[in-house]
Structure formats: C-alpha cells, structure tokens
Design an enzyme around this catalytic site. Sequence first.
Site, PDB file in Angstrom:
ATOM      1  N   SER A   8       0.844  -1.199   0.000  1.00  0.00           N
ATOM      2  CA  SER A   8       0.000   0.000   0.000  1.00  0.00           C
ATOM      3  C   SER A   8       0.875   1.243   0.000  1.00  0.00           C
ATOM      4  O   SER A   8       1.664   1.465   0.930  1.00  0.00           O
ATOM      5  CB  SER A   8      -0.891   0.014   1.243  1.00  0.00           C
ATOM      6  OG  SER A   8      -1.403   1.321   1.431  1.00  0.00           O
ATOM      7  N   HIS A  31      -1.321  -1.392  -4.194  1.00  0.00           N
ATOM      8  CA  HIS A  31      -2.562  -0.990  -3.531  1.00  0.00           C
ATOM      9  C   HIS A  31      -2.569   0.529  -3.332  1.00  0.00           C
ATOM     10  O   HIS A  31      -1.641   1.098  -2.753  1.00  0.00           O
ATOM     11  CB  HIS A  31      -2.656  -1.715  -2.184  1.00  0.00           C
ATOM     12  CG  HIS A  31      -3.935  -1.520  -1.443  1.00  0.00           C
ATOM     13  ND1 HIS A  31      -5.077  -2.264  -1.695  1.00  0.00           N
ATOM     14  CD2 HIS A  31      -4.273  -0.676  -0.436  1.00  0.00           C
ATOM     15  CE1 HIS A  31      -6.038  -1.894  -0.860  1.00  0.00           C
ATOM     16  NE2 HIS A  31      -5.591  -0.923  -0.100  1.00  0.00           N
ATOM     17  N   ASP A  33      -4.650   3.714  -1.868  1.00  0.00           N
ATOM     18  CA  ASP A  33      -5.708   4.085  -0.923  1.00  0.00           C
ATOM     19  C   ASP A  33      -6.211   5.494  -1.189  1.00  0.00           C
ATOM     20  O   ASP A  33      -5.460   6.468  -1.048  1.00  0.00           O
ATOM     21  CB  ASP A  33      -5.171   4.005   0.515  1.00  0.00           C
ATOM     22  CG  ASP A  33      -4.999   2.567   0.969  1.00  0.00           C
ATOM     23  OD1 ASP A  33      -5.990   1.818   0.910  1.00  0.00           O
ATOM     24  OD2 ASP A  33      -3.883   2.203   1.379  1.00  0.00           O
ATOM     25  N   MET A  35      -8.836   8.355   0.002  1.00  0.00           N
ATOM     26  CA  MET A  35      -9.635   8.748   1.176  1.00  0.00           C
ATOM     27  C   MET A  35     -10.160  10.156   0.992  1.00  0.00           C
ATOM     28  O   MET A  35      -9.418  11.047   0.552  1.00  0.00           O
ATOM     29  CB  MET A  35      -8.769   8.706   2.429  1.00  0.00           C
ATOM     30  CG  MET A  35      -8.136   7.356   2.693  1.00  0.00           C
ATOM     31  SD  MET A  35      -7.156   7.432   4.193  1.00  0.00           S
ATOM     32  CE  MET A  35      -6.482   5.771   4.217  1.00  0.00           C
ATOM     33  N   HIS A  64      -8.337   1.196  -3.821  1.00  0.00           N
ATOM     34  CA  HIS A  64      -9.237   1.026  -2.673  1.00  0.00           C
ATOM     35  C   HIS A  64      -9.879   2.373  -2.353  1.00  0.00           C
ATOM     36  O   HIS A  64      -9.224   3.266  -1.796  1.00  0.00           O
ATOM     37  CB  HIS A  64      -8.401   0.501  -1.489  1.00  0.00           C
ATOM     38  CG  HIS A  64      -9.171   0.323  -0.218  1.00  0.00           C
ATOM     39  ND1 HIS A  64      -8.549   0.160   1.002  1.00  0.00           N
ATOM     40  CD2 HIS A  64     -10.498   0.252   0.038  1.00  0.00           C
ATOM     41  CE1 HIS A  64      -9.457   0.002   1.951  1.00  0.00           C
ATOM     42  NE2 HIS A  64     -10.648   0.075   1.399  1.00  0.00           N
ATOM     43  N   MET A  66     -11.982   4.663  -0.269  1.00  0.00           N
ATOM     44  CA  MET A  66     -12.623   4.907   1.030  1.00  0.00           C
ATOM     45  C   MET A  66     -13.305   6.263   0.917  1.00  0.00           C
ATOM     46  O   MET A  66     -12.869   7.265   1.508  1.00  0.00           O
ATOM     47  CB  MET A  66     -11.562   4.860   2.142  1.00  0.00           C
ATOM     48  CG  MET A  66     -11.106   3.430   2.426  1.00  0.00           C
ATOM     49  SD  MET A  66      -9.543   3.355   3.313  1.00  0.00           S
ATOM     50  CE  MET A  66      -8.421   3.516   1.923  1.00  0.00           C
ATOM     51  N   MET A 137     -11.571  -5.543   5.848  1.00  0.00           N
ATOM     52  CA  MET A 137     -10.677  -4.641   6.580  1.00  0.00           C
ATOM     53  C   MET A 137     -10.319  -5.277   7.914  1.00  0.00           C
ATOM     54  O   MET A 137     -11.202  -5.679   8.682  1.00  0.00           O
ATOM     55  CB  MET A 137     -11.346  -3.283   6.816  1.00  0.00           C
ATOM     56  CG  MET A 137     -11.549  -2.440   5.567  1.00  0.00           C
ATOM     57  SD  MET A 137     -10.058  -2.134   4.593  1.00  0.00           S
ATOM     58  CE  MET A 137      -8.994  -1.302   5.796  1.00  0.00           C
ATOM     59  N   ASP A 175      -6.674  -6.174   4.571  1.00  0.00           N
ATOM     60  CA  ASP A 175      -5.990  -4.884   4.558  1.00  0.00           C
ATOM     61  C   ASP A 175      -5.975  -4.322   5.973  1.00  0.00           C
ATOM     62  O   ASP A 175      -7.033  -4.062   6.551  1.00  0.00           O
ATOM     63  CB  ASP A 175      -6.759  -3.951   3.611  1.00  0.00           C
ATOM     64  CG  ASP A 175      -6.112  -2.587   3.438  1.00  0.00           C
ATOM     65  OD1 ASP A 175      -5.031  -2.350   3.978  1.00  0.00           O
ATOM     66  OD2 ASP A 175      -6.731  -1.755   2.732  1.00  0.00           O
TER      67      ASP A 175
HETATM   68  C1  DX5 Z   1      -6.018   1.788   5.773  1.00  0.00           C
HETATM   69  C2  DX5 Z   1      -5.641   1.470   4.353  1.00  0.00           C
HETATM   70  C3  DX5 Z   1      -4.561   0.477   4.251  1.00  0.00           C
HETATM   71  C4  DX5 Z   1      -3.256   0.897   4.899  1.00  0.00           C
HETATM   72  C5  DX5 Z   1      -2.684  -0.338   5.531  1.00  0.00           C
HETATM   73  O1  DX5 Z   1      -7.232   2.427   5.829  1.00  0.00           O
HETATM   74  O2  DX5 Z   1      -6.756   0.968   3.633  1.00  0.00           O
HETATM   75  O3  DX5 Z   1      -4.350   0.028   2.925  1.00  0.00           O
HETATM   76  O4  DX5 Z   1      -2.317   1.450   4.025  1.00  0.00           O
HETATM   77  O5  DX5 Z   1      -1.559   0.009   6.268  1.00  0.00           O
HETATM   78  P1  DX5 Z   1      -0.821  -1.026   7.213  1.00  0.00           P
HETATM   79  O6  DX5 Z   1      -0.416  -2.199   6.378  1.00  0.00           O
HETATM   80  O7  DX5 Z   1       0.317  -0.222   7.744  1.00  0.00           O
HETATM   81  O8  DX5 Z   1      -1.819  -1.414   8.290  1.00  0.00           O
HETATM   82 ZN    ZN Z   2      -6.371  -0.034   1.666  1.00  0.00          ZN
END
Ligand code: DX5
Ligand code: ZN
Length: 216
Positions: A8, A31, A33, A35, A64, A66, A137, A175
């Site tokens: 990620s 990956h 993310d 947000m 991903h 969010m 998650m 994740d």
């Molecule tokens: C959190 C993200 C993850 C995050 C995971 O909301 O969706 O993808 O980067 O990070 P680690 O592996 O450090 O928990």
């Molecule tokens: Zn993620």
Amino acid sequence: MKTRIAPSILSADFARLADEVATVAEADWLHVDVMDGLFVPNISIGIPVVASLRKSTSMFLDVHLMIDRPQRYVREFCRAGADLVVFHVEAAQPQDIFEAISIVKSEGKRVGLSVKPKTPASVLAPYLGMLDLVLVMTVEPGFGGQSFMADMLPKISELRSVLDKVNPGCELEVDGGIDPNTAPLVKKAGANVLVAGSAVFGKSDRAAAIRAIRNS
Ligand code: DX5
Ligand code: ZN
C-alpha cells in the site's frame, strides 16, 4: 488460489512516488488508498495520482476507494488506469452499489466490495455473485500502521466458505496490520490477497519485506 502481495503506497513517500513504486516491483499488485475525509477521517490521494501512476508503472493497480457515494467517481478511476476498483458496502445505498459495480464492469475493469470491521459479512450477500474480489478490513480504515484485529479471522473464513459456494473464483483480500506475523493467520483463514503498507514501505529493504510476507 494464488497468494498476492499488494504493498500500500499510503506508507510511501508521496513526493518520490515513482521511485518508491519501483522498489516494490516484485510484488503482485500495487494498492492505492483513496480517502475523502468523509467516509474516513483522513484525506489521501485521488484521480490525478492514479493517472500518473498508470504512466509510470505496469503494475496491476488495486484502487481502494474509502469515499462516500463511490458511484460518483468509479468511472473516472477506471479511466485513470485502475485495474481493480474496490469500494465500501457502507458507503452507498444498495441500488447505487449495483450501479457502481455495473459501471466498473462496463469499463472492462475488475470490481471489489469491502467491509469495515464492524460490518457483518452477510451484508455482502446480494453482491457476491457479481464480484471479482471481496476486501475484509482488518483495521478501521483511515490510517496505516494500526494493529491487526485478530477478531476478523472468523469473518475471513466465513466469506471464503460462502464464496467457495457462490463464486469460487472471487479473490479475498485483507488490509490492515498485515506483516510476517499476521500473514500466516489470514492465509490460513482463506485470504489470498495481502495488503501491506508499513510492513513494506516502513522497511529499507522492500524486496526482503515482500519476501518475508510471501514466505511467512
Ligand atoms: C487503511 C488502508 C490500508 C493501509 C494499511 O485504511 O486501507 O491500505 O495502508 O496500512 P498497514 O499495512 O500499515 O496497516
Ligand atoms: Zn487499503
């Protein structure tokens, strides 16, 4: 099912993103993310960054989302170069989830749905037959570097056994808090796509970090 490691980039240095991505080339997927500060209490990156990544890497882009009401943006993420678009079942009404799934498919991309820790697996039932991937998650979404929630293991097993009946080719991703200690637990429960942020980008030798998770 093939085990895939998906670093990620949330834990990468965004000012040097192309160089950071090059250090994880031996992983299976990348990956990304996204947000929005509404669905989760953090803001990260969006469509222009996916478009730039698409130009700088041939890695499979696992995006991903969010974000609230993802049906508004899934087409643009597909056109920016996502290979797989995953969004949250909690983020939209059922009719909008069906719409978002069909938009991603009509763009020729893979589609996945995610559940937050407090959301039961059963909420995914109406959609399972249409999905390429389910994301469980294993932390509350929003931030990297949190501790793995071991109480999510039964949800992973439950989803794998339901998927084996209704959609056996569907991949199962986890994740949050994945590292060489927690990876064996999620693999045993039936997950095959392992996202890892801090356990990869937090290490100086990324290739070794990926191998440590893969061989765990
Ligand atoms: C959190 C993200 C993850 C995050 C995971 O909301 O969706 O993808 O980067 O990070 P680690 O592996 O450090 O928990
Ligand atoms: Zn993620």
